[in-house]
Design an enzyme around this catalytic site. Structure first.
Site, PDB file in Angstrom:
ATOM      1  N   GLN A   1      -3.879   2.428  14.941  1.00  0.00           N
ATOM      2  CA  GLN A   1      -2.776   2.916  14.105  1.00  0.00           C
ATOM      3  C   GLN A   1      -1.935   3.960  14.853  1.00  0.00           C
ATOM      4  OE1 GLN A   1      -4.183   4.810  10.512  1.00  0.00           O
ATOM      5  NE2 GLN A   1      -2.130   5.150   9.687  1.00  0.00           N
TER       6      GLN A   1
ATOM      7  N   GLU B   1      -9.981  12.752   7.488  1.00  0.00           N
ATOM      8  CA  GLU B   1      -9.817  14.043   6.810  1.00  0.00           C
ATOM      9  C   GLU B   1     -11.161  14.753   6.633  1.00  0.00           C
ATOM     10  OE1 GLU B   1      -6.909  13.671   3.266  1.00  0.00           O
ATOM     11  OE2 GLU B   1      -7.578  11.640   3.737  1.00  0.00           O
TER      12      GLU B   1
ATOM     13  N   GLU C   1      -9.030   4.036  -2.424  1.00  0.00           N
ATOM     14  CA  GLU C   1      -7.782   3.806  -3.155  1.00  0.00           C
ATOM     15  C   GLU C   1      -8.066   3.095  -4.477  1.00  0.00           C
ATOM     16  OE1 GLU C   1      -4.454   2.430  -0.925  1.00  0.00           O
ATOM     17  OE2 GLU C   1      -5.215   3.201   0.993  1.00  0.00           O
TER      18      GLU C   1
ATOM     19  N   LYS D   1      -4.402  -1.752  10.083  1.00  0.00           N
ATOM     20  CA  LYS D   1      -4.754  -1.873   8.656  1.00  0.00           C
ATOM     21  C   LYS D   1      -5.030  -3.315   8.238  1.00  0.00           C
ATOM     22  CE  LYS D   1      -3.403   2.345   7.209  1.00  0.00           C
ATOM     23  NZ  LYS D   1      -4.206   3.228   6.366  1.00  0.00           N
TER      24      LYS D   1
ATOM     25  N   GLU E   1     -10.325   4.099   3.522  1.00  0.00           N
ATOM     26  CA  GLU E   1      -9.390   4.788   2.639  1.00  0.00           C
ATOM     27  C   GLU E   1      -9.780   4.444   1.207  1.00  0.00           C
ATOM     28  OE1 GLU E   1      -5.289   4.089   3.852  1.00  0.00           O
ATOM     29  OE2 GLU E   1      -5.492   5.629   5.420  1.00  0.00           O
TER      30      GLU E   1
ATOM     31  N   HIS F   1      -3.636  14.047   0.745  1.00  0.00           N
ATOM     32  CA  HIS F   1      -3.847  13.117   1.868  1.00  0.00           C
ATOM     33  C   HIS F   1      -2.645  13.123   2.811  1.00  0.00           C
ATOM     34  CE1 HIS F   1      -5.061   9.573   4.128  1.00  0.00           C
ATOM     35  NE2 HIS F   1      -3.897   9.020   3.863  1.00  0.00           N
TER      36      HIS F   1
ATOM     37  N   THR G   1      -8.920  -5.658   3.962  1.00  0.00           N
ATOM     38  CA  THR G   1      -8.796  -4.705   2.861  1.00  0.00           C
ATOM     39  C   THR G   1      -9.721  -5.216   1.762  1.00  0.00           C
ATOM     40  OG1 THR G   1      -6.453  -4.397   3.416  1.00  0.00           O
ATOM     41  CG2 THR G   1      -7.184  -3.600   1.254  1.00  0.00           C
TER      42      THR G   1
ATOM     43  N   ARG H   1      -7.985   4.062  13.250  1.00  0.00           N
ATOM     44  CA  ARG H   1      -7.047   5.171  13.497  1.00  0.00           C
ATOM     45  C   ARG H   1      -6.462   5.149  14.900  1.00  0.00           C
ATOM     46  NH1 ARG H   1      -5.761   6.081   8.424  1.00  0.00           N
ATOM     47  NH2 ARG H   1      -7.549   6.733   7.167  1.00  0.00           N
TER      48      ARG H   1
ATOM     49  N   ASP I   1       0.851  -1.188   0.000  1.00  0.00           N
ATOM     50  CA  ASP I   1       0.000   0.000   0.000  1.00  0.00           C
ATOM     51  C   ASP I   1       0.887   1.238   0.000  1.00  0.00           C
ATOM     52  OD1 ASP I   1      -2.384   1.405  -0.008  1.00  0.00           O
ATOM     53  OD2 ASP I   1      -2.491   1.497   2.172  1.00  0.00           O
TER      54      ASP I   1
ATOM     55  N   ASP J   1      -9.116   0.520   1.879  1.00  0.00           N
ATOM     56  CA  ASP J   1      -8.120   0.143   2.890  1.00  0.00           C
ATOM     57  C   ASP J   1      -8.654   0.561   4.263  1.00  0.00           C
ATOM     58  OD1 ASP J   1      -5.822  -0.464   4.297  1.00  0.00           O
ATOM     59  OD2 ASP J   1      -4.797   1.392   3.731  1.00  0.00           O
TER      60      ASP J   1
END
Ligand code: MN
Length: 415
Positions: free
Chosen positions: A234, A362, A195, A247, A193, A128, A251, A231, A121, A227
């Site tokens: 993480q 975000e 992607e 993560k 996420e 971002h 996925t 948080r 990844d 993904d």
């Protein structure tokens, strides 16, 4: 013009022909190509002699429960097969032999299209990376010194890449609330996420880097990737070695691989790069893709009441700073090889405008600006029962779109 009846708004027209793997009503599983609301079983088509004039296509090209064998054959075979498929699905003389091999897609259960050996990844969106830098390191420069020099990435967990529709069980992990002891608990910050993933077709040789402009000798096509990220897990674990259990729980990827050959009309120059990249990351032709992306969110209540999902993010993939060609060159720059079925994802796609961010952290600025949903609830991060659907397509007018379909997942409570 295909003789197959195509719905006016179909994103799987004759110019697309994405590849997937389906389980059929009788339990068989095999490779298929989508055309409109139908899919053509490729092993059946080969047994019926439809690919007889495709030289170098072995008899067992579509045998097996994944596309790896076909992908390994390389770009000349992919292109010849695509040309033949277009001929077979366009020329009415082929209709009598081909039509019985078409099945309604609604009767199929889509599977993971490839067996994935390695998964990487990246982190290649300037917007971002800048946003996350501000959130995670508010006192420093949001971009670390390496970011404009290399496509930063990490190796993820190939074995937990799942096909769209697989439920996402809320993960548990070590979480350190402010002013409290870290403890093992369900994540309270489950995120997405948005992607785009590149699927490797032809592998490379150990010890031999891939030149950036040779990416299309190896990449078979693209998929949508979610993904999923925890948080809080993480934030506690990521230093100094990067993402791990925040993560790796799951996925998701979309089931249809849209080939680079189908995407060729939508390849465009990427944004300017400053400073100029090192030689091994330089390309002589464009490698960005003009691909529109959307994220939709619905709560369990909204779905029960028939309320349409909210579109929470809209962004174009062409805004990515590092291209998929540069990512592949970097991935192999030390001599590491790639193998058929390997997957590498772009990193979260976020644009510069509000509403173009590809993650909730975000979009809500870590919960400071929660999303309002039509059922009266708000979201900083995902709640149990939430469904996230990501969509993508190239081309404006309906009917001529090259669509990716979607990647979806519903959040289930922690176990
Ligand atoms: Mn990611």
């Amino acid at each position: 013009m295909s003789w197959v009846e195509l719905p006016a708004e179909s994103e799987f027209g004759i110019d697309n022909l994405p590849y997937g793997v389906a389980r059929h009503a009788d339990g068989r599983q095999g490779a298929v190509v989508a055309i409109g609301d139908h899919a053509l079983a490729l092993d059946g088509a080969q047994r019926a002699g439809l690919f007889a004039d495709v030289a170098a296509l072995p008899d067992d090209a579509f045998a097996g429960r994944a596309l790896n064998g076909f992908l390994a054959l390389g770009p000349d075979v992919w292109r010849a097969t695509r040309a033949r498929l277009i001929d077979v699905l366009t020329d009415p003389r082929h209709r009598p032999a081909t039509e019985p091999l078409l099945q309604p897609r609604r009767d199929l259960v889509m599977q993971l299209p490839v067996q994935i050996g390695d998964y990487v990844d990246f982190y290649s969106s300037l917007h971002h990376a800048t946003n996350l830098g501000r959130l995670f390191r508010p006192d420093g420069d949001p971009l670390l010194p390496n970011w404009r020099r290399i496509p930063v990435g990490y190796h993820g967990r190939a074995g937990t890449v799942v096909v769209s529709g697989t439920p996402v069980v809320r993960p548990k992990g070590m979480i350190a609330p402010p002013e409290a002891e870290p403890r093992y608990a369900p994540t309270a910050a489950l995120d997405i996420e948005l992607e785009v993933g590149a699927v490797i077709g032809a592998g490379s040789t150990l010890g031999q880097p891939i030149a950036a402009d040779d990416a299309d000798q190896h990449v078979f096509g693209l998929v949508l990737v979610n993904d999923w990220s925890a948080r809080d897990i993480q934030a506690f674990e990521y230093q100094p070695l990067g993402p791990h259990l925040g993560k790796s729980f799951v996925t998701s990827m979309s089931p249809w691989i849209v080939t680079l050959d189908a995407l060729r009309p939508f390849v465009v120059p990427g944004p300017p790069q400053d400073p100029p990249p090192d030689r091994y990351l330089q390309t002589t032709r464009p490698w960005a893709v003009d691909l529109e992306l959307r994220v939709e969110l619905s709560s369990a209540t909204m779905r029960a009441e028939g309320t349409p999902a909210e579109t929470i993010a809209a962004v174009n993939f062409r805004t990515m700073y590092w291209t998929l060609a540069q990512q592949l060159a970097h991935l192999t720059a030390n001599g590491a090889c790639v193998r058929p079925g390997d997957l590498y994802a772009s990193g979260t796609v976020s644009g510069p405008e509000p509403g173009s961010e590809g993650s909730l952290i975000e979009l809500t600025w870590r919960g400071q600006r929660p999303l309002q949903l039509p059922d009266g609830t708000t979201r900083a991060f995902l709640a149990d029962g939430d469904e996230v659907v990501m969509r993508g397509w190239c081309g404006g007018e309906s009917g001529s779109r090259i669509g990716f379909g979607h990647v979806a997942g519903v959040v289930e409570p922690a176990r």
